[in-house]
Design an enzyme around this catalytic site. Structure first.
Site, mmCIF file in Angstrom:
data_model
loop_
_atom_site.group_PDB
_atom_site.id
_atom_site.type_symbol
_atom_site.label_atom_id
_atom_site.label_comp_id
_atom_site.label_asym_id
_atom_site.label_seq_id
_atom_site.Cartn_x
_atom_site.Cartn_y
_atom_site.Cartn_z
ATOM 1 C CG HIS A 119 -0.367 0.257 2.519
ATOM 2 N ND1 HIS A 119 -0.061 -0.746 3.407
ATOM 3 C CD2 HIS A 119 -0.007 1.415 3.136
ATOM 4 C CE1 HIS A 119 0.443 -0.218 4.512
ATOM 5 N NE2 HIS A 119 0.495 1.094 4.367
ATOM 6 C CG ASP A 149 0.032 -4.078 2.723
ATOM 7 O OD1 ASP A 149 0.149 -3.517 1.616
ATOM 8 O OD2 ASP A 149 0.057 -3.461 3.799
ATOM 9 C CB SER A 222 3.170 1.804 6.169
ATOM 10 O OG SER A 222 2.023 2.002 6.940
#
Length: 477
Positions: A119, A149, A222
């Site tokens: 993402h 992911d 992230s």
């Protein structure tokens, strides 16, 4: 007998108390070692592993037509107002622009392979990787896997700093862990905490057994690494649970063992292949456990077996409760997809199922999970009949109604009155597929099964509502 003077007696008591204390102290130390020896020092870890952590920035060019579509969502009155009367600073009609985002990652090879979250780089037109020494390198997307992911990037370079890769399988709950990343764009930020839990399943992620921690993770973290005290990467920081949009004490990381398996497939094939069973499952709650004769809720209840799926060929049936997969116990339904996904397509797997109260073992040849998630999840007589015992009225389902729901037999609920069916959640328009494990082939068969139901207890009903199958527990009294 000679008596001690008061002062001498007092001294004797002090000496005896001291000796007793020493004895207790010695015996106590022999009984148990201290469980916690002190707080860890992360300084050496950060100095050694920090250079392998990188910042990732992306640019996505948003086309005029995409922006036009967004503007069309604004009511016409406001669009005309902004166009005619909007002065400086007022919203204008769309023009081409760039969307930018920030994230983290880490180098896994000295020749420039970088691991991050999908993402972070999804739909990006440009990806830049910035090292700790402030070098900026253009990155190429080698491959990405939306299900886990994970994305693999490549930058050009030699003798780049590399993060040490550990094993998430050896990670223990309560163990200290540390994250390095760029929250809100603040480079090389370090936060620490402990492992709160392992094997967490999230509603939006069926194939990742997340590591839960209390490490402070925020937007920008992230894709960054989660280290153990040995300086080894054990996870990739991926998500937070938050009602405010910021850190609230619950963070989730992708296990590095799974991530590296994905990396090897992305390097070799550019995509990831996962095992597929071809069943729709649901959680077993207390009422369903009682209706199926289980001593406690456990396993994954099969609500539908998809046509032509590996499960159908292997003999799996609706109503089976899968309690084991290749030797791994299945306590919750969310655990099954991750174990199935780890099996290579074409390999055999053993399923332990409970069927009609008996435990059976089935051998199923695992298939390839379709790229289309929707495909992975899909794989007349007139007249009415009443059943006062359940509070239901039903009719035969037409061929079109059955085909639309991809089921072979069932009766359509035409009326729901007060009774066990209403309390269980059955609604008008539902297709009743099975009742007490008996297929509902016709209204007549439905009436026969209802007439044979016990006066009390709990029975299971499989319904199909708008194409979605689900078991419900009907309490008779």
């Amino acid at each position: 007998m000679r008596k001690l003077r008061p002062v001498a007696a007092l001294w004797l008591l002090v000496v005896l108390s001291f000796l007793a204390g020493c004895s207790d102290s010695t015996s106590s130390s022999e009984r148990a070692e201290p469980l916690v020896t002190g707080l860890p020092d992360f300084t050496l870890l950060v100095e050694k592993e920090g250079p392998a952590v990188v910042n990732i920035s992306t640019v996505t060019h948003q086309e005029e037509e995409d922006l036009q579509e967004q503007m069309e969502q604004i009511p016409e009155f406001f669009r005309r107002f902004f166009e005619q009367f909007g002065g400086e600073g007022a919203p204008r009609m769309p023009q081409d622009r760039e969307a930018r985002s920030l994230g983290s990652g880490f180098l896994i090879s000295s020749d420039g392979y970088v691991l991050t979250n999908n993402h972070v780089v999804a739909e990006a037109d440009e990806i830049m990787v910035r090292l700790q020494d402030r070098r900026e390198l253009k990155a190429e997307l080698i491959g990405a896997d939306e299900q886990s992911d994970i994305a693999l990037l490549k930058v050009e370079g030699e003798d780049l700093p590399v993060a040490a890769i550990g094993s998430s399988a050896k990670l223990k709950v309560g163990e200290w862990v540390l994250a390095i990343g760029a929250p809100f764009g603040f480079d090389s930020s370090v936060t620490a905490g402990i492992v709160s839990a392992k094997g967490r399943s999230l509603p939006s992620d069926s194939y990742v057994p997340f590591i839960q921690t209390d490490v402070a993770i925020n937007p920008g973290n992230s894709g960054g690494p989660l280290f153990n005290l040995s300086g080894e990467v054990v996870g990739i920081n991926s998500q937070i649970f938050s009602r405010s949009g910021g850190y609230m004490g619950v963070s989730f990381a992708i296990p590095i063992d799974m991530a590296m398996d994905v990396v090897s497939q992305l390097k070799e094939h550019g995509k990831v292949s996962r095992g597929w069973l071809g069943v729709l499952i649901q959680e077993v709650d207390r009422d369903l456990a009682e209706s199926f004769g289980l001593d406690q809720p456990r396993g994954a209840l099969v609500s539908q077996v998809l046509n032509g799926s590996p499960a159908e060929e292997g003999g799996v049936q609706p109503g089976d409760i899968i309690t084991g997969f290749n030797g791994e116990e299945i306590y919750r339904s969310s655990e099954l997809p991750r174990w199935v996904g780890l099996v290579k397509p074409g390999e055999d797997a053993e399923l332990t199922v409970i069927r009609d109260g008996d435990e059976e073992t089935l051998t199923v040849t695992i298939g390839l999970l379709p790229d289309d998630p929707g495909l992975a999840m899909r794989g007349g007589i007139s007249g009415e009949d009443g059943a006062d015992a359940l509070g239901l009225k039903v009719r035969a389902a037409t061929d079109d109604e059955l085909a639309k729901r991809d089921i072979k037999a069932g009766v359509v609920v035409t009326e729901v009155n007060d009774g066990p069916a209403l309390r269980a959640g059955i609604a008008k328009g539902d297709v009743l597929v099975t009742l007490n494990n008996a297929p509902m082939e016709s209204p007549e068969r439905f009436a026969e099964v209802v007439a044979a139901l016990p006066e009390s207890g709990t029975v299971a009903a499989l319904i199909n509502r708008d194409g979605t199958p689900r078991f419900l527990a009907l309490k008779l009294k």
